[in-house]
Scaffold this motif. Sequence first.
Motif, PDB file in Angstrom:
ATOM      1  N   HIS A 151       0.840  -1.191   0.000  1.00  0.00           N
ATOM      2  CA  HIS A 151       0.000   0.000   0.000  1.00  0.00           C
ATOM      3  C   HIS A 151       0.881   1.248   0.000  1.00  0.00           C
ATOM      4  O   HIS A 151       1.599   1.511   0.966  1.00  0.00           O
ATOM      5  CB  HIS A 151      -0.907  -0.017   1.238  1.00  0.00           C
ATOM      6  N   TYR A 152       0.820   2.015  -1.102  1.00  0.00           N
ATOM      7  CA  TYR A 152       1.663   3.199  -1.248  1.00  0.00           C
ATOM      8  C   TYR A 152       1.066   4.386  -0.500  1.00  0.00           C
ATOM      9  O   TYR A 152      -0.144   4.550  -0.440  1.00  0.00           O
ATOM     10  CB  TYR A 152       1.865   3.520  -2.729  1.00  0.00           C
ATOM     11  N   VAL A 153       1.953   5.201   0.095  1.00  0.00           N
ATOM     12  CA  VAL A 153       1.556   6.383   0.851  1.00  0.00           C
ATOM     13  C   VAL A 153       2.479   7.541   0.479  1.00  0.00           C
ATOM     14  O   VAL A 153       3.564   7.334  -0.059  1.00  0.00           O
ATOM     15  CB  VAL A 153       1.626   6.145   2.380  1.00  0.00           C
ATOM     16  N   ASP A 154       2.033   8.754   0.792  1.00  0.00           N
ATOM     17  CA  ASP A 154       2.875   9.918   0.599  1.00  0.00           C
ATOM     18  C   ASP A 154       3.755  10.102   1.830  1.00  0.00           C
ATOM     19  O   ASP A 154       3.294   9.930   2.962  1.00  0.00           O
ATOM     20  CB  ASP A 154       2.013  11.167   0.383  1.00  0.00           C
ATOM     21  N   SER A 155       4.998  10.437   1.627  1.00  0.00           N
ATOM     22  CA  SER A 155       5.912  10.710   2.738  1.00  0.00           C
ATOM     23  C   SER A 155       6.683  11.992   2.444  1.00  0.00           C
ATOM     24  O   SER A 155       7.590  11.998   1.609  1.00  0.00           O
ATOM     25  CB  SER A 155       6.903   9.570   2.945  1.00  0.00           C
ATOM     26  N   PRO A 156       6.325  13.088   3.122  1.00  0.00           N
ATOM     27  CA  PRO A 156       7.092  14.324   2.944  1.00  0.00           C
ATOM     28  C   PRO A 156       8.581  14.139   3.258  1.00  0.00           C
ATOM     29  O   PRO A 156       9.432  14.732   2.585  1.00  0.00           O
ATOM     30  CB  PRO A 156       6.430  15.302   3.926  1.00  0.00           C
ATOM     31  N   ALA A 157       8.902  13.315   4.256  1.00  0.00           N
ATOM     32  CA  ALA A 157      10.311  13.086   4.600  1.00  0.00           C
ATOM     33  C   ALA A 157      11.051  12.410   3.459  1.00  0.00           C
ATOM     34  O   ALA A 157      12.205  12.766   3.144  1.00  0.00           O
ATOM     35  CB  ALA A 157      10.424  12.262   5.879  1.00  0.00           C
ATOM     36  N   TRP A 158      10.424  11.421   2.815  1.00  0.00           N
ATOM     37  CA  TRP A 158      11.074  10.715   1.697  1.00  0.00           C
ATOM     38  C   TRP A 158      11.198  11.642   0.488  1.00  0.00           C
ATOM     39  O   TRP A 158      12.229  11.674  -0.165  1.00  0.00           O
ATOM     40  CB  TRP A 158      10.311   9.443   1.377  1.00  0.00           C
ATOM     41  N   ARG A 159      10.133  12.407   0.210  1.00  0.00           N
ATOM     42  CA  ARG A 159      10.191  13.356  -0.905  1.00  0.00           C
ATOM     43  C   ARG A 159      11.319  14.363  -0.686  1.00  0.00           C
ATOM     44  O   ARG A 159      12.048  14.695  -1.623  1.00  0.00           O
ATOM     45  CB  ARG A 159       8.849  14.080  -1.074  1.00  0.00           C
ATOM     46  N   ALA A 160      11.469  14.853   0.549  1.00  0.00           N
ATOM     47  CA  ALA A 160      12.524  15.821   0.853  1.00  0.00           C
ATOM     48  C   ALA A 160      13.912  15.198   0.668  1.00  0.00           C
ATOM     49  O   ALA A 160      14.827  15.840   0.139  1.00  0.00           O
ATOM     50  CB  ALA A 160      12.371  16.356   2.285  1.00  0.00           C
ATOM     51  N   ALA A 161      14.063  13.948   1.100  1.00  0.00           N
ATOM     52  CA  ALA A 161      15.354  13.273   0.925  1.00  0.00           C
ATOM     53  C   ALA A 161      15.689  13.126  -0.561  1.00  0.00           C
ATOM     54  O   ALA A 161      16.822  13.386  -0.969  1.00  0.00           O
ATOM     55  CB  ALA A 161      15.330  11.905   1.604  1.00  0.00           C
ATOM     56  N   LEU A 162      14.716  12.735  -1.365  1.00  0.00           N
ATOM     57  CA  LEU A 162      14.946  12.589  -2.802  1.00  0.00           C
ATOM     58  C   LEU A 162      15.209  13.935  -3.461  1.00  0.00           C
ATOM     59  O   LEU A 162      16.052  14.054  -4.348  1.00  0.00           O
ATOM     60  CB  LEU A 162      13.766  11.889  -3.467  1.00  0.00           C
ATOM     61  N   ALA A 163      14.477  14.980  -3.039  1.00  0.00           N
ATOM     62  CA  ALA A 163      14.666  16.311  -3.605  1.00  0.00           C
ATOM     63  C   ALA A 163      16.074  16.831  -3.294  1.00  0.00           C
ATOM     64  O   ALA A 163      16.673  17.539  -4.112  1.00  0.00           O
ATOM     65  CB  ALA A 163      13.618  17.279  -3.059  1.00  0.00           C
ATOM     66  N   GLY A 164      16.618  16.457  -2.162  1.00  0.00           N
ATOM     67  CA  GLY A 164      17.975  16.854  -1.787  1.00  0.00           C
ATOM     68  C   GLY A 164      19.027  16.258  -2.706  1.00  0.00           C
ATOM     69  O   GLY A 164      20.134  16.775  -2.794  1.00  0.00           O
ATOM     70  N   ASP A 165      18.659  15.168  -3.401  1.00  0.00           N
ATOM     71  CA  ASP A 165      19.565  14.523  -4.359  1.00  0.00           C
ATOM     72  C   ASP A 165      19.473  15.141  -5.731  1.00  0.00           C
ATOM     73  O   ASP A 165      20.201  14.762  -6.639  1.00  0.00           O
ATOM     74  CB  ASP A 165      19.214  13.034  -4.541  1.00  0.00           C
ATOM     75  N   GLY A 166      18.477  16.024  -5.901  1.00  0.00           N
ATOM     76  CA  GLY A 166      18.208  16.552  -7.239  1.00  0.00           C
ATOM     77  C   GLY A 166      17.370  15.577  -8.044  1.00  0.00           C
ATOM     78  O   GLY A 166      17.271  15.690  -9.254  1.00  0.00           O
TER      79      GLY A 166
END
Length: 167
Positions: A151-166
């Motif tokens: 079951h997929y969910v939204d995670s602001p923490a994961w999105r932020a970590a990925l965004a930090g990688d570009g």
Amino acid sequence: MTTKKNTAAPVLTRCAEAETCTDPSSTMTLLADSAPAQGGFTVYRSTFAAGAPGAPAHFHTRAWELFFVISGSLRVLVDEEVTVLGAGDFLAVPPHTPHAFAAAPGAEADVLCVFTPGMDRFDYLRLLGSVMRGESDPGAIAASAERFDNHYVDSPAWRAALAGDGA
């Protein structure tokens, strides 16, 4: 003293005989997928190239997901905390806990993954590989959520970590 006879058969998968699912950034070696009626487990090995997307934030309602890093570095999300696991590190994620994983930035990762109890998850891994290779509609993954307890969910923490990688 009487012992109860185990009706489950031992499981042996030879490396040369294991099925592999390959997509552009990873290879999954399918090792064992035992019957749910026996309590079961699913075991596979994932080898991620540097920059591999891994799995987005998701949870399982019935299974623990276990990770053992054989080599390299694996970035993981557990609840809302992002951390990096290195070679020899082990993580067990209980049911209902949001988590995600990918090769750590600039690193490859070789990881042994186990689900318990198992539930014939190899079909999900095959579907995932097919979608990643562009052979199947990505909507098939969402449609399989209940069947495969993914079951997929939204995670602001994961999105932020990925965004930090570009990413």
